[in-house]
Each structure stands twice: as C-alpha cells, then as structure tokens.
Motif scaffolding. Structure first.
Motif, mmCIF file in Angstrom:
data_model
loop_
_atom_site.group_PDB
_atom_site.id
_atom_site.type_symbol
_atom_site.label_atom_id
_atom_site.label_comp_id
_atom_site.label_asym_id
_atom_site.label_seq_id
_atom_site.Cartn_x
_atom_site.Cartn_y
_atom_site.Cartn_z
ATOM 1 N N GLY A 182 0.942 -1.442 0.335
ATOM 2 C CA GLY A 182 -0.248 -0.258 0.080
ATOM 3 C C GLY A 182 1.262 1.337 0.038
ATOM 4 N N LEU A 183 2.061 1.221 1.060
ATOM 5 C CA LEU A 183 2.728 2.294 1.132
ATOM 6 C C LEU A 183 3.011 2.708 -0.902
ATOM 7 N N PHE A 184 3.897 1.446 -1.527
ATOM 8 C CA PHE A 184 4.647 1.687 -2.132
ATOM 9 C C PHE A 184 3.623 2.670 -3.470
ATOM 10 N N VAL A 185 2.634 1.750 -3.419
ATOM 11 C CA VAL A 185 1.454 2.170 -4.138
ATOM 12 C C VAL A 185 1.205 3.610 -4.749
ATOM 13 N N ALA A 186 1.383 3.952 -3.057
ATOM 14 C CA ALA A 186 0.442 5.317 -2.596
ATOM 15 C C ALA A 186 1.725 6.433 -2.987
ATOM 16 N N CYS A 187 3.005 6.348 -3.078
ATOM 17 C CA CYS A 187 3.906 6.700 -3.165
ATOM 18 C C CYS A 187 4.097 6.895 -4.777
ATOM 19 N N THR A 188 3.891 5.973 -5.424
ATOM 20 C CA THR A 188 4.485 5.943 -6.502
ATOM 21 C C THR A 188 2.924 6.550 -7.412
ATOM 22 N N VAL A 189 1.858 6.435 -7.051
ATOM 23 C CA VAL A 189 0.339 7.830 -7.412
ATOM 24 C C VAL A 189 1.525 8.716 -6.885
ATOM 25 N N HIS A 190 1.908 9.438 -5.995
ATOM 26 C CA HIS A 190 1.733 10.126 -5.591
ATOM 27 C C HIS A 190 2.829 11.032 -6.472
ATOM 28 N N VAL A 191 3.830 10.165 -6.620
ATOM 29 C CA VAL A 191 4.849 11.103 -7.653
ATOM 30 C C VAL A 191 3.906 11.187 -9.089
ATOM 31 N N ARG A 192 4.135 9.840 -9.315
ATOM 32 C CA ARG A 192 3.205 10.312 -10.911
ATOM 33 C C ARG A 192 2.379 11.748 -10.886
ATOM 34 N N LEU A 193 1.268 11.646 -10.304
ATOM 35 C CA LEU A 193 0.116 12.633 -10.444
ATOM 36 C C LEU A 193 1.241 13.769 -10.132
ATOM 37 N N ARG A 194 1.319 14.323 -9.267
ATOM 38 C CA ARG A 194 2.909 15.308 -9.621
ATOM 39 C C ARG A 194 3.834 15.599 -10.807
ATOM 40 N N LEU A 195 3.926 14.749 -11.100
ATOM 41 C CA LEU A 195 5.387 14.931 -12.505
ATOM 42 C C LEU A 195 4.242 15.159 -13.047
ATOM 43 N N LYS A 196 3.046 14.612 -13.428
ATOM 44 C CA LYS A 196 1.963 14.838 -15.032
ATOM 45 C C LYS A 196 1.312 16.433 -14.974
ATOM 46 N N ALA A 197 0.746 16.966 -13.745
ATOM 47 C CA ALA A 197 0.059 18.384 -13.863
ATOM 48 C C ALA A 197 1.246 18.746 -13.536
ATOM 49 N N ALA A 198 2.771 18.797 -13.191
ATOM 50 C CA ALA A 198 3.406 19.877 -13.718
ATOM 51 C C ALA A 198 4.293 20.238 -15.067
ATOM 52 N N ARG A 199 3.962 18.913 -15.841
ATOM 53 C CA ARG A 199 4.872 19.359 -17.332
ATOM 54 C C ARG A 199 3.347 19.668 -17.448
ATOM 55 N N ALA A 200 1.661 19.500 -17.164
ATOM 56 C CA ALA A 200 1.098 19.920 -18.470
ATOM 57 C C ALA A 200 0.642 21.020 -18.120
ATOM 58 N N ALA A 201 1.492 21.954 -16.805
ATOM 59 C CA ALA A 201 1.299 23.368 -16.661
ATOM 60 C C ALA A 201 1.971 24.210 -17.585
ATOM 61 N N LEU A 202 3.566 23.004 -17.224
ATOM 62 C CA LEU A 202 4.647 23.783 -17.896
ATOM 63 C C LEU A 202 4.249 23.774 -18.908
ATOM 64 N N ALA A 203 3.550 23.097 -20.304
ATOM 65 C CA ALA A 203 3.699 23.053 -21.580
ATOM 66 C C ALA A 203 2.427 24.565 -21.446
ATOM 67 N N ALA A 204 1.299 24.002 -20.950
ATOM 68 C CA ALA A 204 0.466 25.559 -20.901
ATOM 69 C C ALA A 204 1.185 26.442 -20.788
ATOM 70 N N ALA A 205 1.614 26.969 -19.703
ATOM 71 C CA ALA A 205 1.966 28.380 -19.776
ATOM 72 C C ALA A 205 3.261 28.496 -20.768
ATOM 73 N N ALA A 206 4.690 27.223 -21.474
ATOM 74 C CA ALA A 206 5.385 28.347 -22.464
ATOM 75 C C ALA A 206 4.309 28.292 -23.786
#
Length: 159
Positions: A119-143
């Motif tokens: 459960g801890l591994f899945v939660a950490c993995t999901v957390h990192v993936r969602l934040r990276l995906k959102a960061a990429r989308a936000a930076l692409a939109a800003a660019a």
C-alpha cells in the motif's frame, strides 16, 4: 530516427506554484497512514505481540528509518516520496522472509507488513506520477501561452 522522451522532472521557474491534481491528497494521506501503521506494527510486533525473545527485542529499532521520512511526507516533498518508495523494499524483504520462515502470529504479522508495504509503495508511486504529470501539463500550458502572446501581433502595444 530516435525519439526523445520528455524531461522526467520539468523545471519550473522559481516561485512558480503548480496546481495540485485530483488524487494527490488521497495518495498523500494513504502514504502517511501506511507509514504510521508500519511503525506501530513494527513496535507492537517486536515489543509485545511476537518478539524474538520474551520481554521484547532490540529488533524494534527497525522502525527508526520509517520515522525519518514523516516530516517530508507531511510537507509534501517529492524527494521524500521517491526515497520512501525505495526504502519500503527493505521491509518487504523482511516481511517476506518472516512470513515464510516464522510460525503462528509472527507469520500473520509479516503478511500484514507485506500488505502495508504494498500500500505504501502504490501510494508513493501514484503521488509522484500524478504530480509529475500535472507539472508537465502546467509548464506546457505556460509555455504555449507565452509563445502565443509573443507571436500574436494583436497583443502588441502601439505607441
């Protein structure tokens, strides 16, 4: 022709606040809950429930590495989630060895440890993936917004 992958960790300009995507808060709460549960389980297991020696064992110190990432988890630090997703595999090894080698209550506690680690591994993995995906989308939109503003002649000021 070789395809290039996007940068795995986009660099935001200093002071940029990136949006928090849906699901990150749930993954954060799940990671904190699993970490706390692993700490409590490790202490109870080695001190009261099924210690290696009667009266408790010094193996209870195994939970100390799990206490270190708690402030980073609570502060939502990306590096902490990445490091904890690697650290948890030490506890998976211990749980799997003791689940197959111990008997009785200790084997059941090891199985519970394995479930909490998963459960801890899945939660950490999901957390990192969602934040990276959102960061990429936000930076692409800003660019994209910056490039259209710079090239749009109707946006230029006339003096």
């Amino acid at each position: 022709m070789k395809k290039t992958r996007p940068d795995p960790m986009p660099d935001a300009p200093p002071g940029t606040v990136l949006p928090t995507p849906a699901g990150v808060d749930f993954a954060r709460r799940a990671a904190v809950a699993c970490t706390l549960a692993l700490i409590v389980l490790g202490l109870a297991w080695e001190l009261w429930l099924a210690p290696l020696r009667p009266g408790g064992s010094t193996l209870a110190f195994k939970v100390l590495p799990l206490c270190l990432p708690l402030p980073g988890l609570l502060k939502n630090r990306m590096y902490t989630y990445r490091a904890l997703s690697l650290l948890v595999w030490l506890y998976v090894m211990e749980g799997s060895v003791r689940a197959w080698s111990d008997k009785g209550l200790s084997a059941w506690l090891a199985g519970l440890e394995l479930l909490l680690c998963l459960g801890l591994f899945v939660a950490c993995t999901v957390h990192v993936r969602l934040r990276l995906k959102a960061a990429r989308a936000a930076l692409a939109a800003a660019a994209a917004a910056n490039s259209t503003t710079a090239t749009n002649p109707s946006e230029r000021e006339t003096t």
